[in-house]
Design an enzyme around this catalytic site. Structure first.
Site, PDB file in Angstrom:
ATOM      1  CG  HIS A  34      89.725  99.203  13.729  1.00 14.99           C
ATOM      2  ND1 HIS A  34      88.865  98.064  13.977  1.00 14.99           N
ATOM      3  CD2 HIS A  34      91.065  98.778  14.124  1.00 14.99           C
ATOM      4  CE1 HIS A  34      89.667  97.159  14.638  1.00 14.99           C
ATOM      5  NE2 HIS A  34      90.921  97.377  14.579  1.00 14.99           N
ATOM      6  CB  SER A  88      91.373  95.222  17.107  1.00 17.49           C
ATOM      7  OG  SER A  88      91.465  95.067  15.769  1.00 17.49           O
TER       8      SER A  88
END
Ligand code: GTR
Length: 381
Positions: A361, A219
């Site tokens: 994610h 990320s």
């Protein structure tokens, strides 16, 4: 040979895609390896510095020092030697530093290759005592596979908050007269700078092979890993896990998180000039496929997750795919497809790797397995 030449010619003549991406070879496009290395690669890197990530005021400081503050030759039930290294530096604004956590495999018979994780999660995710273990950093698995497992906590370089750059590496080195310049570095560049300082340490440790090191992050850490790999050509492999907007995802797709949104939510991540492109992605002088191309001829890996629409998996895949022509200049293979693979079907055949993991994610055991498999191809002789 002729086939390779024809495919290279088609890349040079045809527009990059229906998206109208900037030419991955730069402007005017490099037509051979020499032009790329000497002219367009430096120009491309400069555009990313000036408009997106900002300019670090210093590379390796003369004041940089390393101190092993903890050493345990029998860590992980004897499988690894743990070293915690305090990396310190000073400059006009005083001094600062960060801890580098390093597990070196004891079974290694020569200097070991390794993986440097830029940790953007709480330090408990990278617990050096290993009382707490997390898939985010499966240090035991990394060591078992024969690699150094190394990591540091990003906030020790610069706090992940909009604090007007009043701490860490910014406090030490920012010395701007008057207003902060639009191309001054911000937190992501400071974290990437930290990754390079860790590599400076690896170069001094005879049990570690610094020339066979991967840098990776998840990320915001993935955005950072890409910036570290683009700037520091000593990294042999750069891995972006679910890095999304201003990481691997193409800005011009305008899908999921967009430039205006990221600048608003995280005004401290990128340089001031990046705000000029809020709602104006098409005006950016570069797009993220060019960031990935900066890794060539070194290995690079982009990974997405199927339920991570905010990070635009398709845009991440396409950026990796559109970096390929630069790898071809070096006679290397990229992904060799413009079609996104099915979930959990990694592409590991060339110098660009990619997978789409089923799920959300995250950085987990599945992702790490793929990175270690890809590393077996690129971080060993
Ligand atoms: C999100 C942000 C992303 C990504 C993520 C993270 O909130 O929108 O760009 O970086 O945070 O780092 O976890």
């Amino acid at each position: 040979m002729i086939k390779a030449l024809i495919s290279l010619m088609s890349y040079l003549l045809l527009p990059a895609s229906a998206l109208e991406l900037p030419n991955v070879f730069g402007t005017p496009p490099a037509t051979n390896k020499k032009e790329w290395i000497e002219v367009q690669r430096p120009k491309t890197l400069e555009l990313f510095k000036k408009h997106i990530y900002g300019r670090a005021p210093i590379g390796k400081p003369d004041t940089l020092s390393f101190e092993v503050v903890k050493e345990d030759p029998k860590a992980m039930d004897g499988a690894a030697t743990l070293k915690i290294i305090r990396i310190s530096y000073s400059g006009p604004g005083g001094e600062s530093g960060f801890n580098l956590i390093t597990f070196i495999p004891n079974k290694a018979t020569k200097p070991a290759p390794g993986y440097l994780l830029i940790c953007n999660r709480d330090p408990e995710n990278i617990d050096p005592t290993r009382k707490k273990k997390d898939d985010f950093w499966p240090a035991e698995t990394i060591v078992e596979r024969g690699y150094v497992a190394a990591t540091f906590y990003n906030a020790e370089l610069s706090t992940d908050k909009n604090l007007n750059f009043n701490n860490g590496a910014h406090k030490v080195f920012d010395n701007y007269k008057g207003k902060r310049p639009g191309d001054a570095w911000a937190t992501i560049a400071a974290w990437a700078w930290g990754a390079s300082r860790a590599l400076d340490y690896f170069e001094t440790d005879p049990t570690i092979d610094a020339s066979k090191f991967a840098v990776l992050g998840h990320s915001r850490g993935g955005k950072t890993a890409l910036w570290a790999g683009a700037n520091d050509e000593r990294f042999a492999l750069t891995i972006s896990n679910n890095s999304g907007c201003t990481g691997a995802a193409l800005a011009r797709r305008k899908h999921g998180e967009r430039v205006a949104r990221i600048n608003k939510s995280f005004p401290h991540w990128f340089c001031g000039n990046y705000n000029i492109f809020d709602e104006k992605e098409d005006d950016l002088p570069v797009d993220q496929h060019q960031l990935i191309a900066l890794m060539a001829p070194r290995a690079v890996y982009v990974a997405s997750a199927s339920k991570d629409d905010w990070a635009d998996p398709q845009g991440e895949f396409l950026a990796a795919a559109h970096a390929e022509p630069v790898y071809k200049l070096f006679g290397l293979k990229g992904l060799e497809t413009m079609t996104m693979p099915e979930p959990d079907k990694p592409i590991h055949t060339g110098h660009i790797g990619y997978h789409l993991r089923t799920g959300k994610h995250d950085l987990n055991q599945y992702d790490w397995e793929q990175y270690l498999n890809f590393g077996d191809k690129h971080l060993r002789e």
